[in-house]
Design a protein around this motif. Sequence first.
Motif, PDB file in Angstrom:
ATOM      1  N   ALA A   1       0.823  -1.213   0.000  1.00 46.66           N
ATOM      2  CA  ALA A   1       0.000   0.000   0.000  1.00 46.66           C
ATOM      3  C   ALA A   1       0.852   1.255   0.000  1.00 46.66           C
ATOM      4  CB  ALA A   1      -0.920  -0.005   1.214  1.00 46.66           C
ATOM      5  N   GLY A   2       2.034   1.189   0.638  1.00 46.18           N
ATOM      6  CA  GLY A   2       2.871   2.368   0.746  1.00 46.18           C
ATOM      7  C   GLY A   2       3.907   2.512  -0.338  1.00 46.18           C
ATOM      8  N   SER A   3       3.840   1.689  -1.376  1.00 43.90           N
ATOM      9  CA  SER A   3       4.863   1.695  -2.432  1.00 43.90           C
ATOM     10  C   SER A   3       4.310   2.220  -3.743  1.00 43.90           C
ATOM     11  CB  SER A   3       5.400   0.273  -2.631  1.00 43.90           C
ATOM     12  OG  SER A   3       6.015  -0.215  -1.458  1.00 43.90           O
ATOM     13  N   GLY A   4       5.223   2.566  -4.647  1.00 44.15           N
ATOM     14  CA  GLY A   4       4.837   2.999  -5.981  1.00 44.15           C
ATOM     15  C   GLY A   4       4.768   4.503  -6.106  1.00 44.15           C
ATOM     16  N   ASP A   5       4.636   4.963  -7.347  1.00 40.48           N
ATOM     17  CA  ASP A   5       4.586   6.396  -7.618  1.00 40.48           C
ATOM     18  C   ASP A   5       3.370   7.065  -6.997  1.00 40.48           C
ATOM     19  OD1 ASP A   5       6.910   6.130  -9.076  1.00 40.48           O
ATOM     20  OD2 ASP A   5       5.869   5.923 -11.006  1.00 40.48           O
ATOM     21  N   ALA A   6       2.284   6.283  -6.826  1.00 41.37           N
ATOM     22  CA  ALA A   6       1.052   6.860  -6.283  1.00 41.37           C
ATOM     23  C   ALA A   6       0.904   6.573  -4.788  1.00 41.37           C
ATOM     24  CB  ALA A   6      -0.155   6.301  -7.039  1.00 41.37           C
ATOM     25  N   ALA A   7       2.010   6.278  -4.114  1.00 44.06           N
ATOM     26  CA  ALA A   7       1.945   5.902  -2.699  1.00 44.06           C
ATOM     27  C   ALA A   7       1.427   7.053  -1.844  1.00 44.06           C
ATOM     28  CB  ALA A   7       3.327   5.477  -2.208  1.00 44.06           C
ATOM     29  N   PRO A   8       0.696   6.733  -0.775  1.00 43.44           N
ATOM     30  CA  PRO A   8       0.282   7.778   0.166  1.00 43.44           C
ATOM     31  C   PRO A   8       1.485   8.321   0.922  1.00 43.44           C
ATOM     32  CG  PRO A   8      -0.239   5.610   1.051  1.00 43.44           C
ATOM     33  CD  PRO A   8       0.233   5.389  -0.361  1.00 43.44           C
ATOM     34  N   ALA A   9       1.332   9.493   1.498  1.00 44.89           N
ATOM     35  CA  ALA A   9       2.414  10.084   2.280  1.00 44.89           C
ATOM     36  C   ALA A   9       2.671   9.293   3.553  1.00 44.89           C
ATOM     37  CB  ALA A   9       2.085  11.535   2.620  1.00 44.89           C
ATOM     38  N   THR A  10       1.606   8.805   4.194  1.00 44.70           N
ATOM     39  CA  THR A  10       1.759   8.036   5.428  1.00 44.70           C
ATOM     40  C   THR A  10       0.837   6.824   5.397  1.00 44.70           C
ATOM     41  OG1 THR A  10       0.051   9.296   6.615  1.00 44.70           O
ATOM     42  CG2 THR A  10       2.328  10.075   6.811  1.00 44.70           C
ATOM     43  N   VAL A  11       1.296   5.760   6.021  1.00 48.08           N
ATOM     44  CA  VAL A  11       0.503   4.555   6.293  1.00 48.08           C
ATOM     45  C   VAL A  11       0.596   4.334   7.792  1.00 48.08           C
ATOM     46  CG1 VAL A  11       0.236   2.083   5.892  1.00 48.08           C
ATOM     47  CG2 VAL A  11       0.984   3.576   4.019  1.00 48.08           C
ATOM     48  N   CYS A  12      -0.486   4.579   8.508  1.00 48.14           N
ATOM     49  CA  CYS A  12      -0.462   4.547   9.966  1.00 48.14           C
ATOM     50  C   CYS A  12      -1.400   3.474  10.495  1.00 48.14           C
ATOM     51  CB  CYS A  12      -0.872   5.897  10.543  1.00 48.14           C
ATOM     52  SG  CYS A  12       0.213   7.257  10.089  1.00 48.14           S
ATOM     53  N   VAL A  13      -0.882   2.604  11.352  1.00 51.01           N
ATOM     54  CA  VAL A  13      -1.706   1.634  12.062  1.00 51.01           C
ATOM     55  C   VAL A  13      -2.055   2.253  13.408  1.00 51.01           C
ATOM     56  CG1 VAL A  13      -1.862  -0.699  12.992  1.00 51.01           C
ATOM     57  CG2 VAL A  13      -0.560  -0.281  10.888  1.00 51.01           C
ATOM     58  N   LEU A  14      -3.336   2.470  13.653  1.00 50.62           N
ATOM     59  CA  LEU A  14      -3.823   3.100  14.883  1.00 50.62           C
ATOM     60  C   LEU A  14      -4.347   2.017  15.807  1.00 50.62           C
ATOM     61  CD1 LEU A  14      -5.883   6.024  13.260  1.00 50.62           C
ATOM     62  CD2 LEU A  14      -3.403   5.847  13.578  1.00 50.62           C
ATOM     63  N   SER A  15      -3.845   1.964  17.019  1.00 48.94           N
ATOM     64  CA  SER A  15      -4.175   0.865  17.920  1.00 48.94           C
ATOM     65  C   SER A  15      -4.307   1.347  19.357  1.00 48.94           C
ATOM     66  CB  SER A  15      -3.099  -0.229  17.847  1.00 48.94           C
ATOM     67  OG  SER A  15      -2.911  -0.687  16.531  1.00 48.94           O
ATOM     68  N   GLY A  16      -4.736   0.420  20.214  1.00 50.67           N
ATOM     69  CA  GLY A  16      -4.865   0.693  21.644  1.00 50.67           C
ATOM     70  C   GLY A  16      -4.489  -0.543  22.445  1.00 50.67           C
ATOM     71  N   ASP A  17      -5.363  -0.952  23.356  1.00 50.39           N
ATOM     72  CA  ASP A  17      -5.328  -2.234  24.076  1.00 50.39           C
ATOM     73  C   ASP A  17      -4.292  -2.324  25.184  1.00 50.39           C
ATOM     74  OD1 ASP A  17      -6.138  -5.196  24.277  1.00 50.39           O
ATOM     75  OD2 ASP A  17      -3.988  -5.358  23.879  1.00 50.39           O
ATOM     76  N   VAL A  18      -3.067  -1.844  24.972  1.00 53.40           N
ATOM     77  CA  VAL A  18      -1.952  -2.208  25.852  1.00 53.40           C
ATOM     78  C   VAL A  18      -1.715  -1.216  27.003  1.00 53.40           C
ATOM     79  CG1 VAL A  18      -0.758  -3.600  24.142  1.00 53.40           C
ATOM     80  CG2 VAL A  18      -0.351  -1.140  24.193  1.00 53.40           C
ATOM     81  N   HIS A  19      -2.631  -0.284  27.205  1.00 55.54           N
ATOM     82  CA  HIS A  19      -2.612   0.628  28.349  1.00 55.54           C
ATOM     83  C   HIS A  19      -1.308   1.427  28.466  1.00 55.54           C
ATOM     84  CE1 HIS A  19      -6.241  -1.073  30.776  1.00 55.54           C
ATOM     85  NE2 HIS A  19      -6.432  -1.166  29.458  1.00 55.54           N
ATOM     86  N   HIS A  20      -0.730   1.728  27.348  1.00 55.23           N
ATOM     87  CA  HIS A  20       0.282   2.768  27.279  1.00 55.23           C
ATOM     88  C   HIS A  20       0.331   3.252  25.831  1.00 55.23           C
ATOM     89  CE1 HIS A  20       2.851  -0.517  25.844  1.00 55.23           C
ATOM     90  NE2 HIS A  20       3.863   0.310  25.634  1.00 55.23           N
ATOM     91  N   ALA A  21       1.001   4.355  25.598  1.00 49.52           N
ATOM     92  CA  ALA A  21       1.049   4.960  24.271  1.00 49.52           C
ATOM     93  C   ALA A  21       2.494   4.999  23.787  1.00 49.52           C
ATOM     94  CB  ALA A  21       0.465   6.370  24.298  1.00 49.52           C
ATOM     95  N   TYR A  22       2.644   4.863  22.470  1.00 51.18           N
ATOM     96  CA  TYR A  22       3.975   4.935  21.876  1.00 51.18           C
ATOM     97  C   TYR A  22       3.852   5.105  20.375  1.00 51.18           C
ATOM     98  CZ  TYR A  22       3.140  -0.069  20.897  1.00 51.18           C
ATOM     99  OH  TYR A  22       2.602  -1.269  20.478  1.00 51.18           O
TER     100      TYR A  22
END
Length: 582
Positions: free
Chosen positions: A418-439
């Motif tokens: 998804a993040g490759s090629g000439d038409a790639a998006p600027a960012t590919v972000c996986v948004l998550s939670g569950d683990v009771h801390h942030a990083y």
Amino acid sequence: MAVLLLGPLLRYVDEISATVWVETDRPCEVHVRCENGAGGAERTWQVGGHHYALVPVAGLTPGSETPYRVLLDGGQVWPLPDSRFPDSTIHTPAAPGDDPADQHLRVAFGSCRWAAPPADSHDPVGPDALDTLAATLAADPARQRPDVLLLLGDQVYADQTSDATAQLLAARRDTSEPPWKQVADYEEYTHLYAESWLDPEVRWLLSTVPSCLIFDDHDVIDDWNTSAAWQTRMRATSWWRERLLGGLMSYWVYQHLGNLSPAELEKDELYARVRALPDGTDLVREFAAAADADPGCARWSYRRDFGRVRLVMIDTRATRVLDEGRRAMLDPAEAEWLREQILADHGAYDHLLIGSSLPWLLPNLIHDAEGWNAALCAGARGARWARRSESLRQRADLEHWAAFPESFAALTDLLVEAGSGDAAPATVCVLSGDVHHAYVAEPHWHDGSEPAGRVLQLTCSPVHNSIPATMRAGFRFGWSRLGRRLGHALARHARLDRPSIGWRRTGGPWFGNQLMTLTLNGRAARLRLDQAQDGKSGKDGKSGKDGKDGKDGKSGQSGKSGGVRLVCAWDEVLTGRQERDG
């Protein structure tokens, strides 16, 4: 006169339409009327003795903001009389044909929100970040609001009820018998949602900021669908079936339907049948039972496009394949659906957001420990190791993406594509939670290749919960150099293949009640982490990296209880490599 019990929740919003969800005390006609003449009406439908409506609002203007009212049988019930909050409004995005560089989207996200106690009660887990955000926005109507709120699981805690809920359950049944002080059925689930969403600040916030929701384990039970052995054990209990059916039924009513667009709702056969009946309880119950028996009967995952930002929310709980030897986070049909949604119209989006309640990238030691455990459970070191490892898997919650190694590899490959090629998006972000801390974590590829778009794991949890000090220390150790070495030793013991990527933590870990916000302007992106702090006591959260002061000291003062505020712990520009190199 009909009474508004819960809501309104502003759920779906696009350039010209929206949906508004309500629960009422009796059958009635629900009208949503906007100041600009837009609106909609819907007759309530019934499930489990409760009455609901999801009102489609038509006739909105792109790029506008309009206040709205809710009426039941012609009588106004929202805004509440003498409300101290600003008007609830519907803010529509700009039309798709506008200059992409002028398109802006603010996405606030987090997970794990245990219902906040009443304002005059002690809060054992510290100030609620969602409540604090709401109070901050209400106190300053000119402050920019999120355009959408992503709640990534554990909207309710069926297995960890409050004292008030426990008292209610004890009035209904003997809580010395299973499932004890946990919720047992649909009716008890309705109380959980009311407890969570009737908080005045949160109720107002959800009425004016669109929301996208997905479940995680505590919406049903801790470590839901960990393994085949776990599932067999739960199905053998006397109470599990009713609990699961109540969880899936209430999720469909309270969360899932609002994730759909008006066009998708029109095509939903179950929704049409429920609305056509005097009582849809049996239909929804049959659907929930079928979804449990065969995950292919339901699709909880969904996709939303916000101009040139694509969001794909993944169900990481209900469609798992649990049989040893072919374990997978997603069954084949769900995995193919995910691939199709991510790659469709490649080049049509500047940012790709993957909503996964469970993080793709964990602290390095924890990732290797889960892979080690999965291999041993599958018999890599013999039957005795397998038995002990299954026990460890269930006790230590070893059931993230890393515990499904083939699924982890497949998701990694998909993100690269998804993040490759000439038409790639600027960012590919996986948004998550569950683990009771942030990083924030960023991968690197061992073979030296990298996708054109910047790939990131953004994890934010909890919104309102806590974590023992021992687990805080464990997460920090998991990110450490020594932790990584120990993880490598476990991987060697299990004879694991080396993954195609490594990764490092580039932000955090942060502990406390918190929310992240992604601000997307054209192809530019910025990430901010805000933590809820009690200014009088400094309770929780400690605001910056490893509990130090916030990065820039910016804060927003809450109007709910003196001293509670949002403190910025992190503020970073995220851009695709094309922009940085240029």
